[in-house]
Design an enzyme around this catalytic site. Structure first.
Site, short mmCIF file in Angstrom:
data_model
loop_
_atom_site.label_atom_id
_atom_site.label_comp_id
_atom_site.label_asym_id
_atom_site.label_seq_id
_atom_site.Cartn_x
_atom_site.Cartn_y
_atom_site.Cartn_z
N TYR A 82 0.82 -1.22 0.00
CA TYR A 82 0.00 0.00 0.00
C TYR A 82 0.85 1.27 0.00
O TYR A 82 0.44 2.29 -0.54
CB TYR A 82 -1.01 -0.03 1.16
CG TYR A 82 -2.10 -1.06 0.91
CD1 TYR A 82 -2.03 -2.33 1.49
CD2 TYR A 82 -3.15 -0.79 0.03
CE1 TYR A 82 -3.00 -3.29 1.20
CE2 TYR A 82 -4.10 -1.74 -0.26
CZ TYR A 82 -4.02 -2.99 0.33
OH TYR A 82 -4.97 -3.95 0.02
N ARG A 85 1.43 1.88 -3.62
CA ARG A 85 0.24 2.40 -4.30
C ARG A 85 -0.01 3.85 -3.90
O ARG A 85 -0.43 4.68 -4.73
CB ARG A 85 -0.96 1.52 -3.99
CG ARG A 85 -0.80 0.10 -4.57
CD ARG A 85 -1.98 -0.77 -4.31
NE ARG A 85 -3.17 -0.26 -4.97
CZ ARG A 85 -4.40 -0.65 -4.65
NH1 ARG A 85 -4.56 -1.53 -3.65
NH2 ARG A 85 -5.45 -0.17 -5.28
N GLN A 115 -15.72 1.41 -5.31
CA GLN A 115 -14.91 0.34 -4.74
C GLN A 115 -13.44 0.77 -4.70
O GLN A 115 -12.61 0.09 -4.14
CB GLN A 115 -15.07 -0.94 -5.58
CG GLN A 115 -16.49 -1.49 -5.59
CD GLN A 115 -16.66 -2.56 -6.66
OE1 GLN A 115 -16.32 -3.72 -6.45
NE2 GLN A 115 -17.12 -2.15 -7.83
N ASN A 116 -13.18 1.91 -5.33
CA ASN A 116 -11.79 2.38 -5.43
C ASN A 116 -11.32 3.00 -4.12
O ASN A 116 -12.09 3.67 -3.43
CB ASN A 116 -11.67 3.40 -6.57
CG ASN A 116 -12.02 2.78 -7.90
OD1 ASN A 116 -12.13 1.56 -8.02
ND2 ASN A 116 -12.23 3.61 -8.91
N ASP A 118 -8.58 4.98 -4.29
CA ASP A 118 -7.88 6.21 -4.66
C ASP A 118 -8.77 7.43 -4.39
O ASP A 118 -9.96 7.29 -4.14
CB ASP A 118 -7.44 6.16 -6.13
CG ASP A 118 -8.62 6.16 -7.11
OD1 ASP A 118 -8.68 5.28 -8.00
OD2 ASP A 118 -9.51 7.05 -6.98
N HIS A 133 -14.53 0.20 -0.03
CA HIS A 133 -13.36 -0.64 0.30
C HIS A 133 -12.24 0.15 0.96
O HIS A 133 -11.07 -0.26 0.95
CB HIS A 133 -12.86 -1.35 -0.97
CG HIS A 133 -13.86 -2.31 -1.52
ND1 HIS A 133 -13.84 -2.77 -2.81
CD2 HIS A 133 -14.95 -2.90 -0.94
CE1 HIS A 133 -14.86 -3.60 -3.01
NE2 HIS A 133 -15.54 -3.69 -1.91
N GLY A 199 -16.61 0.80 -15.06
CA GLY A 199 -15.29 0.28 -14.76
C GLY A 199 -15.20 -0.70 -13.63
O GLY A 199 -14.23 -0.71 -12.88
N THR A 200 -16.21 -1.55 -13.47
CA THR A 200 -16.12 -2.62 -12.49
C THR A 200 -16.56 -3.94 -13.11
O THR A 200 -17.54 -3.98 -13.84
CB THR A 200 -16.95 -2.34 -11.22
OG1 THR A 200 -16.87 -3.49 -10.37
CG2 THR A 200 -18.40 -2.02 -11.53
N SER A 201 -15.83 -5.00 -12.79
CA SER A 201 -16.17 -6.32 -13.34
C SER A 201 -17.29 -6.96 -12.54
O SER A 201 -17.77 -8.04 -12.90
CB SER A 201 -14.92 -7.21 -13.27
OG SER A 201 -14.52 -7.38 -11.91
N1 APR Z 1 -12.57 2.35 -18.79
C1 APR Z 1 -13.63 1.69 -18.24
N2 APR Z 1 -13.56 0.42 -17.75
C2 APR Z 1 -12.36 -0.21 -17.87
C3 APR Z 1 -11.21 0.42 -18.42
C4 APR Z 1 -11.36 1.77 -18.90
N3 APR Z 1 -10.35 2.45 -19.42
N4 APR Z 1 -10.17 -0.47 -18.39
C5 APR Z 1 -10.68 -1.61 -17.82
N5 APR Z 1 -11.99 -1.45 -17.52
C6 APR Z 1 -12.91 -2.40 -16.90
C7 APR Z 1 -12.58 -3.86 -17.12
O1 APR Z 1 -13.10 -4.35 -18.34
C8 APR Z 1 -13.25 -4.51 -15.90
O2 APR Z 1 -14.61 -4.83 -16.17
O3 APR Z 1 -12.85 -2.19 -15.51
C9 APR Z 1 -13.20 -3.41 -14.83
C10 APR Z 1 -12.14 -3.62 -13.76
O4 APR Z 1 -12.51 -4.77 -13.04
P1 APR Z 1 -11.61 -5.24 -11.79
O5 APR Z 1 -10.19 -5.19 -12.15
O6 APR Z 1 -12.20 -6.53 -11.34
O7 APR Z 1 -11.83 -4.09 -10.71
P2 APR Z 1 -13.06 -3.85 -9.71
O8 APR Z 1 -14.35 -4.37 -10.30
O9 APR Z 1 -13.03 -2.45 -9.31
O10 APR Z 1 -12.62 -4.78 -8.47
C11 APR Z 1 -13.47 -4.83 -7.35
O11 APR Z 1 -11.87 -6.20 -6.18
O12 APR Z 1 -9.69 -6.63 -5.82
C12 APR Z 1 -10.79 -6.09 -5.25
O13 APR Z 1 -10.95 -4.47 -3.55
C13 APR Z 1 -10.62 -4.63 -4.90
O14 APR Z 1 -12.23 -2.83 -5.14
C14 APR Z 1 -11.65 -3.93 -5.79
C15 APR Z 1 -12.65 -5.01 -6.09
#
Ligand code: APR
Length: 261
Positions: A82, A85, A115-116, A118, A133, A199-201
């Site tokens: 951390y 980061r 969930q970020n 930052d 988070h 931007g979240t999976s």
């Molecule tokens: N613009 C928009 N979306 C994007 C971009 C971009 N430039 N680049 C990547 N992505 C998408 C990816 O396709 C994916 O669906 O952002 C998503 C990122 O997913 P993850 O990496 O799984 O991140 P997130 O969903 O925020 O993770 C959730 O998991 O590891 C833990 O605590 C951590 O808060 C985090 C949580």
């Protein structure tokens, strides 16, 4: 004077226009918009996501650096992870997506549920933010996360103590820990007229389950360059990166709610 029914107002044309625009704007301001954001919204600022091909979890064992077990097994490794980061965060800036999300506050009652960890939403000007988070710029006591304090982008070392004499730890929600703000976030999602998922999976719960709190007539938009299927209901999918996707979304929703000159 509150406009109840259709009537003739004793105002000249210009005042009438200003008055109606003012009243309309206030009316629309009431629309509640919730942004559910993840690592992807900060990707174009140079912060890696977690699960993409070059994501953080490609280079680190998530359970070693982001779980409560990992903290008890090797706190030095976790603190160093951390610290790196936090140092990186000092050298990046909000991108256009963060800025447009902040600008939406001029038109909607916006809450960002992120969930970020930052601080890019804050730096872009968003004023109502829930960090599900935790926050990278904060530390707390290892005893029930008491004594939260802001250390900005500085680093700290293993053995530094919190005011209660317990170990200092990052103010992050790790795997295996409670998510204290989840109920507050679900309450806010349940009142939203518009929900934007960006931007979240949606792999991580309980954050990914927040959509089940959405009301039936909420409009749901998803911005992601990859296929993300949040829940089994109609969503408007914008298959774009955050910055270009937000520009498209702004035009889409603004044209629905406002007279674009
Ligand atoms: N613009 C928009 N979306 C994007 C971009 C971009 N430039 N680049 C990547 N992505 C998408 C990816 O396709 C994916 O669906 O952002 C998503 C990122 O997913 P993850 O990496 O799984 O991140 P997130 O969903 O925020 O993770 C959730 O998991 O590891 C833990 O605590 C951590 O808060 C985090 C949580």
């Amino acid at each position: 004077m509150k406009i109840q029914k259709k009537c003739v107002l004793p105002l000249d044309k210009r005042d009438l226009k200003v008055y109606i625009c003012g009243a309309l704007k206030n009316e629309i301001m009431k629309k509640k918009l919730v942004v559910l954001s993840g690592a992807g919204v900060s990707a174009e600022s140079g912060i890696s996501t977690f699960r993409d091909s070059d994501g953080l979890w490609e280079n680190y064992d998530v359970m070693e650096v982001a779980s409560i077990e990992g903290w008890y097994q090797n706190p030095e490794l976790v603190i160093e992870f951390y610290n790196q980061r936090r140092t990186q965060l000092a050298n990046v800036v909000p991108n256009e997506a963060h800025k447009i999300i902040a600008e939406l506050e001029n038109y909607y009652d916006v809450t960002v549920v992120t969930q970020n960890v930052d601080d890019l939403h804050e730096r872009a000007g968003s004023t109502q933010i829930i960090h599900l988070h935790g926050e990278l710029t904060k530390v707390c006591s290892d005893d029930r996360k008491k004594h939260v304090s802001d250390i900005g982008y500085s680093t700290f070392k293993f053995g530094d103590l919190a005011p209660d004499g317990h170990l200092l730890r990052p103010f992050i929600v790790w795997f295996g820990e409670d998510v204290p703000l989840i109920n507050k976030a679900a309450e806010i999602v349940s009142q939203a007229d518009i929900i934007l998922i960006i931007g979240t999976s949606l792999n991580v719960y309980p954050a990914a389950g927040l959509l089940y709190s959405a009301k039936n007539d909420a409009q749901i938009y998803v911005i992601d360059p990859k296929e993300v299927q949040p829940i089994a209901r109609r969503v408007v999918f914008i298959k774009e990166k955050a910055t270009s996707g937000m520009k498209k979304l702004f035009r889409m929703i603004a044209s629905k709610d406002f007279v674009i000159k």
